[in-house]
Structure formats: C-alpha cells, structure tokens
Write an enzyme that holds these catalytic residues in place. Sequence first.
Site, PDB file in Angstrom:
ATOM      1  N   SER A 128     -16.135   2.484 -14.560  1.00 23.72           N
ATOM      2  CA  SER A 128     -16.102   3.804 -15.195  1.00 23.72           C
ATOM      3  C   SER A 128     -16.951   3.795 -16.471  1.00 23.72           C
ATOM      4  O   SER A 128     -18.147   3.534 -16.401  1.00 23.72           O
ATOM      5  CB  SER A 128     -14.638   4.196 -15.446  1.00 23.72           C
ATOM      6  OG  SER A 128     -14.527   5.575 -15.681  1.00 23.72           O
ATOM      7  N   GLU A 165      -8.702   9.246 -32.466  1.00 20.49           N
ATOM      8  CA  GLU A 165      -9.461  10.378 -33.031  1.00 20.49           C
ATOM      9  C   GLU A 165     -10.932  10.336 -32.622  1.00 20.49           C
ATOM     10  O   GLU A 165     -11.503  11.340 -32.206  1.00 20.49           O
ATOM     11  CB  GLU A 165      -9.343  10.406 -34.565  1.00 20.49           C
ATOM     12  CG  GLU A 165      -7.974  10.825 -35.061  1.00 20.49           C
ATOM     13  CD  GLU A 165      -7.525  12.185 -34.528  1.00 20.49           C
ATOM     14  OE1 GLU A 165      -8.380  13.078 -34.329  1.00 20.49           O
ATOM     15  OE2 GLU A 165      -6.312  12.347 -34.287  1.00 20.49           O
ATOM     16  N   HIS A 218      -9.904   6.211  -8.344  1.00 28.31           N
ATOM     17  CA  HIS A 218     -10.809   5.782  -9.412  1.00 28.31           C
ATOM     18  C   HIS A 218     -10.456   4.387  -9.933  1.00 28.31           C
ATOM     19  O   HIS A 218     -11.334   3.635 -10.344  1.00 28.31           O
ATOM     20  CB  HIS A 218     -10.772   6.809 -10.542  1.00 28.31           C
ATOM     21  CG  HIS A 218     -11.778   6.565 -11.616  1.00 28.31           C
ATOM     22  ND1 HIS A 218     -13.124   6.385 -11.346  1.00 28.31           N
ATOM     23  CD2 HIS A 218     -11.656   6.459 -12.972  1.00 28.31           C
ATOM     24  CE1 HIS A 218     -13.782   6.190 -12.485  1.00 28.31           C
ATOM     25  NE2 HIS A 218     -12.907   6.217 -13.481  1.00 28.31           N
TER      26      HIS A 218
END
Length: 256
Positions: free
Chosen positions: A86, A177, A236
Amino acid sequence: MEILHSKILGEGQPFLILHGFLGMSDNWKTLGTEYAEKGYQVHLIDQRNHGKSFHSPDFDYQLLAEDVVRYMNHHHIPSAIVLGHSMGGKTAMQLATSEPDRVSKLIVADIAPKFYPPHHDFIFNGLSHLDFDQIASRREADEELSKYIKDFGIRAFLLKNLYWVEQGKLGFRFNFEVLRNKMDEIGDNISATAVYEGPTLFLRGDRSEYIMPTDASDIKKHFPNAQIETIDRAGHWLHAENPEQFFEKSMAFLNS
C-alpha cells in the site's frame, strides 16, 4: 538526520519490508520471520510518522524514499530486495524508479502507480473521537472506535498502534495530525516518467479494488519487467488474509 527504526531478522541478502498507511513494522513480523528462515536478512522498517520512527511535519513519497536510502547507507546496504504494501508500495516504487541501483528486486503489494483520492475519512473520524484523557484501556478504545468503524479487522489493525505514553495514559504511535493533513500526498502517484527496469512483482488481492485489470498497462509503462499475480481469498491486507499464498508467490519470484 534521523534514521528509521527497524527490527532486523536473520542473515543473508538484505530484504527491506515497508508497511502500509497507519501500519508499522510489527505487521510483517510473521512473514518477515519466514523470509529470514529462507536465508535473507530482513529489515522490518517503520516509515516516518509511523511505529517507533521519528515524527515530522513533512511527508511525501520523495522524502519517504530518501529516508530508506539514508537507512541503507547507515546499515551499509548497497542494494536490497524491497517489498512494500500500500503506502509502503508507493515508497518502494519511488525508491526503485529514483535509485534503481539500490533495488535488486521489487515486490509491490496491492497498490498501483496511480493517484488514489482520499478515502480514509471514516478512519480519521473514528480515531478523532478517542479521548485518551477518558480512555484507560485497549478494550475501552475498541468500544469507542466500534461506534465509527464496524469492521473488527480494521479496528484491530489500528489499535495495534496504541502504547502507554506514560503510566495510565494511552496514545497512538503514528503521527495522527500530520497524517490526517497529508491525505492528498498519501494518494499521490510516482512521476509520469518514472521507470524501473529491474525484476518486479505486483501482488493484488482478488477481493481488493486497489489494482484493477485496467491498471496493467500503467504498471508495464513504469515497470516493463513486471509480472502481476493475484492472491486468492484476500482483500487489501492480502499478506495477513492469505499469508501462505503471499509467501509462496513472493518466494517463487525471488527464486526465479
């Protein structure tokens, strides 16, 4: 400059493994051990803003690939087999096309050389509701997360990132964040002119939509010596859902 954190297993030809988005090196411990038993020196690497590696406000695939080059230099690795899943697959593609001499063979797990629009909103929405001033255990974190993420497998994958920041206070190892704000960069593609001519294997899950039949021509454009194989009964997270076939197909490629 900071060096990526890793776990090194076995002795032999260097074999670097790069985890996916919001993952960590531990996700690959079982398969990494199997590769090590076949005579490879396996480096399970935490990419920046993930696992035990450094946090940084800067995040794109050029930087992620440069991190791996710096890691290789630090460990005196002239070239290595590189496997990426990925997001880690995108890093591996960037590394192979920008520094082809450093990659002897490339394995890309369930990602294509194309742009992916942001699609992790539901995950970040769920994670943002975890208040670690209130949550005192993994079980409580799972209960709260289950209100937003129904899939137990996805929750278990995310909650592997929990650790005790201090006594009685949990937190995430990944840089929440920065990763939430870099969704476009995470979906980004390698350069339109990037090419790696070394031996390459793309593995796709038969239940995953990350690599579609229509992506084959793009894969061949960037990786002319690529073969594309399908892992049965897998989405996946193909390396976790069918590790036996993943290992078998990757070893056949490495031995060819």
